[in-house]
Every structure is written in C-alpha cells, then in structure tokens.
Enzyme design. Sequence first.
Site, PDB file in Angstrom:
ATOM      1  N   ALA A 197       7.607-123.638  -2.161  1.00  0.00           N
ATOM      2  CA  ALA A 197       6.236-124.105  -1.966  1.00  0.00           C
ATOM      3  C   ALA A 197       5.976-125.346  -2.799  1.00  0.00           C
ATOM      4  O   ALA A 197       6.545-125.508  -3.889  1.00  0.00           O
ATOM      5  CB  ALA A 197       5.258-123.005  -2.345  1.00  0.00           C
ATOM      6  N   GLY A 224       4.281-127.933  -5.387  1.00  0.00           N
ATOM      7  CA  GLY A 224       3.615-127.700  -6.669  1.00  0.00           C
ATOM      8  C   GLY A 224       4.598-127.387  -7.770  1.00  0.00           C
ATOM      9  O   GLY A 224       5.824-127.376  -7.576  1.00  0.00           O
ATOM     10  N   ILE A 225       4.047-127.110  -8.935  1.00  0.00           N
ATOM     11  CA  ILE A 225       4.867-126.801 -10.115  1.00  0.00           C
ATOM     12  C   ILE A 225       5.433-125.398  -9.987  1.00  0.00           C
ATOM     13  O   ILE A 225       4.721-124.450  -9.642  1.00  0.00           O
ATOM     14  CB  ILE A 225       4.005-126.916 -11.394  1.00  0.00           C
ATOM     15  CG1 ILE A 225       3.455-128.338 -11.525  1.00  0.00           C
ATOM     16  CG2 ILE A 225       4.823-126.541 -12.623  1.00  0.00           C
ATOM     17  CD1 ILE A 225       2.423-128.491 -12.625  1.00  0.00           C
ATOM     18  N   LYS A 226       6.707-125.246 -10.242  1.00  0.00           N
ATOM     19  CA  LYS A 226       7.342-123.939 -10.157  1.00  0.00           C
ATOM     20  C   LYS A 226       6.750-122.986 -11.198  1.00  0.00           C
ATOM     21  O   LYS A 226       6.521-123.359 -12.345  1.00  0.00           O
ATOM     22  CB  LYS A 226       8.851-124.068 -10.365  1.00  0.00           C
ATOM     23  CG  LYS A 226       9.550-124.806  -9.232  1.00  0.00           C
ATOM     24  CD  LYS A 226      11.033-124.996  -9.516  1.00  0.00           C
ATOM     25  CE  LYS A 226      11.710-125.758  -8.379  1.00  0.00           C
ATOM     26  NZ  LYS A 226      13.146-126.030  -8.666  1.00  0.00           N
ATOM     27  N   GLY A 227       6.529-121.751 -10.770  1.00  0.00           N
ATOM     28  CA  GLY A 227       5.926-120.765 -11.657  1.00  0.00           C
ATOM     29  C   GLY A 227       6.894-120.226 -12.690  1.00  0.00           C
ATOM     30  O   GLY A 227       8.117-120.260 -12.498  1.00  0.00           O
ATOM     31  N   LEU A 228       6.345-119.705 -13.787  1.00  0.00           N
ATOM     32  CA  LEU A 228       7.158-119.120 -14.842  1.00  0.00           C
ATOM     33  C   LEU A 228       7.467-117.656 -14.568  1.00  0.00           C
ATOM     34  O   LEU A 228       8.412-117.099 -15.132  1.00  0.00           O
ATOM     35  CB  LEU A 228       6.431-119.245 -16.189  1.00  0.00           C
ATOM     36  CG  LEU A 228       6.098-120.667 -16.652  1.00  0.00           C
ATOM     37  CD1 LEU A 228       5.357-120.617 -17.975  1.00  0.00           C
ATOM     38  CD2 LEU A 228       7.355-121.512 -16.760  1.00  0.00           C
ATOM     39  N   LYS A 249       5.675-114.572  -2.460  1.00  0.00           N
ATOM     40  CA  LYS A 249       5.817-114.603  -3.915  1.00  0.00           C
ATOM     41  C   LYS A 249       6.743-113.471  -4.362  1.00  0.00           C
ATOM     42  O   LYS A 249       6.512-112.309  -4.015  1.00  0.00           O
ATOM     43  CB  LYS A 249       4.447-114.469  -4.582  1.00  0.00           C
ATOM     44  CG  LYS A 249       3.444-115.523  -4.129  1.00  0.00           C
ATOM     45  CD  LYS A 249       2.037-115.282  -4.659  1.00  0.00           C
ATOM     46  CE  LYS A 249       1.943-115.526  -6.142  1.00  0.00           C
ATOM     47  NZ  LYS A 249       0.526-115.521  -6.610  1.00  0.00           N
ATOM     48  N   ASP A 296      -6.728-112.297  -2.052  1.00  0.00           N
ATOM     49  CA  ASP A 296      -6.146-110.993  -1.782  1.00  0.00           C
ATOM     50  C   ASP A 296      -4.632-111.152  -1.617  1.00  0.00           C
ATOM     51  O   ASP A 296      -4.156-112.159  -1.078  1.00  0.00           O
ATOM     52  CB  ASP A 296      -6.745-110.414  -0.505  1.00  0.00           C
ATOM     53  CG  ASP A 296      -6.499-108.928  -0.356  1.00  0.00           C
ATOM     54  OD1 ASP A 296      -6.033-108.307  -1.322  1.00  0.00           O
ATOM     55  OD2 ASP A 296      -6.771-108.392   0.734  1.00  0.00           O
TER      56      ASP A 296
END
Length: 625
Positions: free
Chosen positions: A372, A374-378, A393, A428
Amino acid sequence: MKKKTASPKSIVPAASIHSAKNTLAPISHEGLVSTSPLSDNKSKNEASSNQQALDAIARQFAYQIITGFDKSYRWHSRITAGAKERFENQQWAASQRAIEERIAIYEQSLTDIVIDLYRQVHPKQQDQRFWKAAKNQYSKLLNGHPQFELAETFYNSVIGRIFKHSKIDDNMMFVLPSRCYLPGQDRHKVIHSFDTSGTVRAMHESIFDTYRFKTPFDNLDIDLDNMDRALRAQLNRDKLASVHAVEMLKPVFYRGKAAYLVGRICMPDETLPFVIAMQMTDDGKLMVDALLTERHHLSVIFSFARSYFMADTQYPAEVVAFLQELLPHKKNFELYMSMGFYKHGKTVFYRNFLAHLDATSGDNTADMFELAPGIKGLVMTVFHLPSYGVVFKVIKDEFAESKKITREYVKDRYRLVKATDRVGRMADTHEYMNFRFPRNRIDQELLQYLQDTCASSLTMTESDVILSHMYIERKMTPLNLYLQQETDPIKIRNVLDELGLCIKQIALANVFPGDMLHKNFGVTKTGRVIFYDYDEICYMSERQFRSLPKNGDPYAIDTLSVGPTDVFPEQFEHFIVGKKVFKDILKELHGDLMTTEYWLETQRITAQGVIQNFTPYPARYRFIR
C-alpha cells in the site's frame, strides 16, 4: 390513511427430524465386487442402508445447526429490539453495553452449537460424502427461511470452527450462495407506504401516527413546521406535486443517542432519500433534529467508521436491498455490516472479492496486489489491489524496538475497537483466517516483503498465497500523502481541522489514540479524517497526562522520570504533523490538544461515563429550536 402491516415471525423449521444415532463411525464407500445376482443385491442393499444412515446423521447435523442459528438470531433480535426502550429511557450506557453483548452473541452461539455437535457426531471422522450430504440437507432447511443468507454464514462459521478455517470448499460450505435472492419479493413486509395526495404536513403526521414512542415529543408542532420547511426548501412546488409515494423502512435505526426513520421520496424521474433524525432534548423529550434528503448525508450515516445500528427486522435481505437502492455506491456487504450483521458482511465481502478477481483476471485487465502507498508500518504489513477498495493488514512477526507490545496485544486492540462507539472516526476492521490470494497476482516486491516480515502467517502453494491471519479495512488516502499532494489551501486547512476533531472525538469516546502520527490517519473521498492504526490505543483512564517541567533548568527534561503510561501533550506538536506550516494551522485550530489541561479535562469527562453525541450530518442541517 390505511397502511398494510405485517407481523414478522420467528421461523422455526417446521419439519420434524427423526433422531439419529449419537455417533457415526466413518462409512466405507469402497465398491463391493459381486459374483452373483444375490451378492449384487446384497451389495446394493448395504449401499442403500449406508446411504440412509449417512442421510439421517447429515439431516440431524443440519437440523442442529439451523436450530442453533435460530436461537442465536432470536437472541440477537431481543437485544436489538430493546434499543427502542433504551432510547426512550435515555439509557445510553446500557446502549453501549448492548453493542458489546450483541457482538459477543455470535461467538457464544457458535461455541455452544459446536460443543453440541461433537456430542452427537465426530465431525473430523466424516468424509466428503457426509459433508456434501450435510450441506444438501441444510439447504433444504433454508427454503422459505427469512434469514437464509445469515443462516448460510452461520453454517460456514460452524465448519470454520470445526476445521480451524483450514477448509474453504464450496462442497462443504456456502462459499457461494445457495440461491439467488430477488429483492422486492418481501418488500411489503419491511416498508410502510404513506399517502401523498394531501398536504406535506398531513403526510408527516401520518408518519408519526405509525412510528410511536413512549416518550412524548417536546413540541411536535414545531417539528412538523421544521420538516415542512425543510422539504419545501429541497423540492419546488412541481416536484412536490409529482411525488407519488413516500416509503419508509419499518425498522427504526437506533445508534448512540439518535434514532433514524429511513425511507425515500418517489417521483417519476428520481428517488430521494428521506431520513428523519430524532434525538432527545436536555429534559428528556423527543424531538426531530433534522430532515435529510441528500444521498451523501445518508452515506455518512451508514459510514464504515460508525458503530453498528440496532434495527430490528426478520427480513434483513430485503432491508439491505432497499438501502442499496438508496445508496448504490455502497457495497452490499457494507450495509449488512452497518446493521450489525458483520459476520455475514464478511461472507458477502469474500464473494464480492472473488467476483472482482474473476472480473479483473484477463491479460489486459489484471492488476497486481502490491504494498500500500505510504510509510511502511512498524507493526503491520499493509497491501492492496489498486482496483479494489480495501487494504489487507497482516501483523508482522517482529516489531520495531520502539513498540513494547505483543502480537496478542495488537489483536486485543482491534477487538476493543470492534466493541467501541467509533463515533465516525475509527475505521471498522474485519478479521479473516486462512485467506487465499492467487499467487500469480502477487507483486514480487510484496511477496518478498511478506516473506521477510510475516513468514509465520504465510503459506505458499503452487497457485496460492495463504495468510493464516489478517484484517481488511476500507481504503483511504493516508493523511501524510494527502498533505504532500494537495495544493488547495482551503482543503489543507479543512483536513487539518478534521484531524483535530478526529483526535478530540476519539478521546471523548474514551479512547486514547496512542500513536498520533499523521500517517496513521486516512482521508475519505468526502474529506473526512479517520483513524486506523490501533496497536497503541487504550482507554483514557490508562494514561497519565503530565506537563513538562517549567523551572528554567535546561537539563530538567533529560532527567525527567517517565513512567510507561506517562503522556506529555506539549510534545504532540512535534510529531502529529511534519511541516511547520501544517503545525501552525493545527495549533491555530486545535491548540488545546497540545495542553495537559485539555487532556485532563477530557479524562475527567470520560471517567464520569458521559456518553457523547456526534451527529453524522452537518450542523447547518440541524433544526433550530
């Protein structure tokens, strides 16, 4: 004016099922070799006997599941129907507890029926012929059942629980629906039709003669005048004269401190939503707060970022079909979810997903699953299919050093949001097990990233990539990307105002967002800001809001003793948004967010159990009293 009414009835399977044996050993289906007509007849008789035994136990198995579903739905309906009394008596805390209880019903019902089935049958000892027979018997029980589609999902859930979601097979379960439902066949059972041959006021009076509440109106004459003016402002004289019907759904839609009568105005060339929004006055009287006839207002009322409605009906498919005619841009599964049938919404989503993959599988149309934007999640690996409106996710195997949390803690945070009043500000999410993706549609960079970050959740076959656990969520534009791309200063200011409101409203709903970096917020197509990163959320009472030292000592901050639950609001301005120009706008609009006093006051309010009321439509549409 006379209106046709129908009293919905709980459906209990009419056919009685003869009791079967308590257990069924695996039935052998190997062919027998006959050497004479006598042995051939004996073989046929044995095969027939085996088939009868198989059908009998499959019939009993199916009957137990439909009985479990009907019990679960009655329980669901009882809680939902209680929303009227809770609204009339302003039992707002009880309304919140009812949301949690109704969500818990499904899993409890599922647990009960699976335990019961194991007492009667040894499911894992049965072969494919048994499962095909069981599904066939269950399909027969669904004929004429008013909640057949929900009952299919319940059956799927039973199979999923038995096999730990490892078998997704249309021969065993209802991956595809068992029948095609034609909307409209039960329409008369879910709507009231109102006479429009008289005056607008007379039509409105007729509506309130039909929908009755124990609580008296504060001033119904004022409400009727307000509604009359609002409708005439929306429709000129010619359009009003052309209205040939006003149709209203029989169920009242309750949520939070509001109740909605949802319907439509029918004209020869167009159909408009017709929504009467009602609330309580400060002294506990009923009032009409707004009359809404614009489609986008109805869309926001049914937003994915709001709690599920309490709307009691025995014919959910017909209600959803009516709503989809009013909101054609919303997916069928979104509307089921909005009514609290989130498990069935997941089923419909999966069917929709499979149909979308099939429709985009051609050589010239196939797009690929990819990371996706954007900044990659931690904590999460997030990916999407560009042509589809959700993100997927997956919890990573290992978190960054700054994240002092566990995998189970993350799952618990997502469950917390599920049962919380999301006040239109928290997306949600829906949990899936063993979700399959076609391997030839997975971008190589994504596949490598999944292997690097989520190996424990990943299984690959020749044709599929299988994720043992993941969430889906509505796709939005990450706020940090929005601010990078948007050049209109008015839109930038509006979205930063939305960001501040989002944080404040979540906090007043007793949720501290935790990680408030702007990359954790999304912007919808209508410009609304929604929070979607839940791994650090908690209740407001679980944080200690403190001020930074102000004694002039330059080393005071460095030597400050900080506990694991301590939060310093004065530091928020340094990380919520990046560029100084954005910080300045946010501080101008919502500078109180950066003060300890604001958070302590909000904490005090939530500690008192005050339930907030954030209307999902613009304030300018609210009637002035």
